[in-house]
Design a protein around this motif. Structure first.
Motif, PDB file in Angstrom:
ATOM      1  N   ILE A  78       0.872  -1.167   0.000  1.00 11.51           N
ATOM      2  CA  ILE A  78       0.000   0.000   0.000  1.00 11.51           C
ATOM      3  C   ILE A  78       0.915   1.225   0.000  1.00 11.51           C
ATOM      4  O   ILE A  78       1.710   1.418   0.922  1.00 11.51           O
ATOM      5  N   ILE A  79       0.819   2.022  -1.058  1.00 11.29           N
ATOM      6  CA  ILE A  79       1.699   3.177  -1.246  1.00 11.29           C
ATOM      7  C   ILE A  79       0.801   4.401  -1.430  1.00 11.29           C
ATOM      8  O   ILE A  79       0.323   4.670  -2.535  1.00 11.29           O
ATOM      9  N   VAL A  80       0.539   5.113  -0.349  1.00  8.09           N
ATOM     10  CA  VAL A  80      -0.480   6.160  -0.387  1.00  8.09           C
ATOM     11  C   VAL A  80      -0.018   7.405   0.367  1.00  8.09           C
ATOM     12  O   VAL A  80       0.808   7.351   1.272  1.00  8.09           O
ATOM     13  N   ASN A 100      -0.436  -3.809  -6.201  1.00  8.44           N
ATOM     14  CA  ASN A 100      -0.276  -2.812  -5.148  1.00  8.44           C
ATOM     15  C   ASN A 100      -1.507  -1.910  -5.113  1.00  8.44           C
ATOM     16  O   ASN A 100      -2.275  -1.834  -6.071  1.00  8.44           O
ATOM     17  N   ASP A 101      -1.681  -1.198  -4.011  1.00  4.61           N
ATOM     18  CA  ASP A 101      -2.615  -0.074  -3.967  1.00  4.61           C
ATOM     19  C   ASP A 101      -1.786   1.205  -3.949  1.00  4.61           C
ATOM     20  O   ASP A 101      -1.044   1.451  -2.998  1.00  4.61           O
ATOM     21  N   GLN A 120       3.371  -2.014 -14.973  1.00  3.39           N
ATOM     22  CA  GLN A 120       2.371  -2.034 -13.911  1.00  3.39           C
ATOM     23  C   GLN A 120       1.116  -2.745 -14.381  1.00  3.39           C
ATOM     24  O   GLN A 120       0.564  -2.446 -15.453  1.00  3.39           O
ATOM     25  N   THR A 121       0.672  -3.720 -13.600  1.00  2.00           N
ATOM     26  CA  THR A 121      -0.555  -4.452 -13.905  1.00  2.00           C
ATOM     27  C   THR A 121      -1.274  -4.790 -12.603  1.00  2.00           C
ATOM     28  O   THR A 121      -0.645  -5.015 -11.567  1.00  2.00           O
ATOM     29  N   ASN A 122      -2.585  -4.825 -12.686  1.00  2.00           N
ATOM     30  CA  ASN A 122      -3.432  -5.277 -11.574  1.00  2.00           C
ATOM     31  C   ASN A 122      -3.230  -4.480 -10.288  1.00  2.00           C
ATOM     32  O   ASN A 122      -3.391  -5.005  -9.182  1.00  2.00           O
ATOM     33  N   ASN A 123      -2.869  -3.210 -10.425  1.00  2.00           N
ATOM     34  CA  ASN A 123      -2.765  -2.340  -9.256  1.00  2.00           C
ATOM     35  C   ASN A 123      -4.101  -1.651  -8.991  1.00  2.00           C
ATOM     36  O   ASN A 123      -4.877  -1.388  -9.916  1.00  2.00           O
ATOM     37  N   LEU A 124      -4.348  -1.341  -7.738  1.00  3.95           N
ATOM     38  CA  LEU A 124      -5.517  -0.567  -7.348  1.00  3.95           C
ATOM     39  C   LEU A 124      -5.127   0.894  -7.160  1.00  3.95           C
ATOM     40  O   LEU A 124      -3.954   1.232  -6.987  1.00  3.95           O
ATOM     41  N   CYS A 142      -8.614  -3.292  -0.036  1.00  9.10           N
ATOM     42  CA  CYS A 142      -7.270  -3.892  -0.099  1.00  9.10           C
ATOM     43  C   CYS A 142      -7.223  -5.284   0.519  1.00  9.10           C
ATOM     44  O   CYS A 142      -6.187  -5.952   0.458  1.00  9.10           O
ATOM     45  N   ILE A 143      -8.328  -5.711   1.127  1.00  5.93           N
ATOM     46  CA  ILE A 143      -8.390  -7.049   1.706  1.00  5.93           C
ATOM     47  C   ILE A 143      -8.527  -8.079   0.590  1.00  5.93           C
ATOM     48  O   ILE A 143      -9.341  -7.922  -0.328  1.00  5.93           O
TER      49      ILE A 143
END
Length: 208
Positions: A78-80, A100-101, A120-124, A142-143
């Motif tokens: 999680i990178i926010v 990743n988020d 980058q693929t399948n990131n939120l 993110c769960i």
């Protein structure tokens, strides 16, 4: 190989974690990396894997890679809420970012210059809905959103949660809500040594 796991890393004026040129086979997982300059900074010729970290509220980038030969894979993080970019690739570096988020970073979630590779693929890109100590609320998106492979599963065998409390090693470092060790005032001297040289590491630590 260097493994960094189970820490809260904070207060680094320039970086929380820096991989200097030539650092290889580094594994960084299940850490909270908060309120540094850049959260993780990988430099020319370094390589490694970064997974199941919460990289938050750093004043520059969450994660950055710079220079030829720098090859890093990031997943399940999680990178926010970082002060510049979430993930930043520059100057012939290569980043693979999957599951990743990456959300709400001030200048943008991703940046790469024309010389770098950023796959980058399948990131939120969603609010992780943190509770105290960066646990995920029951309704967090993110769960169960990390890489869907058995090797990444949570300790209970379910698909792993993104962030510091997810993945197979979460039980080792975060066995109870009190959390793991907090490390501050970390210093390493001298900044570089030849092979076989000696480094001195000093830090203040406490158990939450």
């Amino acid at each position: 190989m260097v493994e960094i796991a189970g820490f809260t890393i904070t207060g680094g004026a320039t970086n929380g974690i820096r991989l200097n040129s030539g650092t290889s086979n580094t594994i960084i997982h299940n850490n909270i990396i908060i309120a540094n300059g850049t959260g993780i900074d990988a430099r020319s010729g370094s390589d490694g894997v970064v997974y199941n970290n919460s990289i938050i509220y750093n004043s520059v980038d969450g994660f950055q890679a710079i220079g030829s030969g720098t090859v890093v894979t990031t997943h399940n993080n999680i990178i926010v809420n970082n002060g510049r970019y979430g993930i930043w690739a520059n100057d012939y570096s290569s980043i693979t970012a999957v599951y990743n988020d990456v959300w709400s970073n001030l200048s943008g979630d991703y940046f790469k210059d024309s010389l770098a590779d950023l796959n980058q693929t399948n990131n939120l890109s969603i609010d992780p809905q943190f509770l105290d100590n960066f646990y995920l609320s029951a309704g967090s998106g993110c769960i169960d959103k990390g890489r869907p492979i058995a090797a990444d599963n949570d300790p209970d065998g379910t698909r792993n949660d993104q962030g510091v409390y997810g993945g197979p090693y979460a039980v080792d470092f975060w066995p109870q809500p009190a959390g793991g060790p907090v490390v501050t005032d970390l210093s390493v001297t001298p900044p570089s040594v030849p092979v076989g040289g000696t480094l001195t590491i000093r830090a203040t630590g406490k158990i939450r």
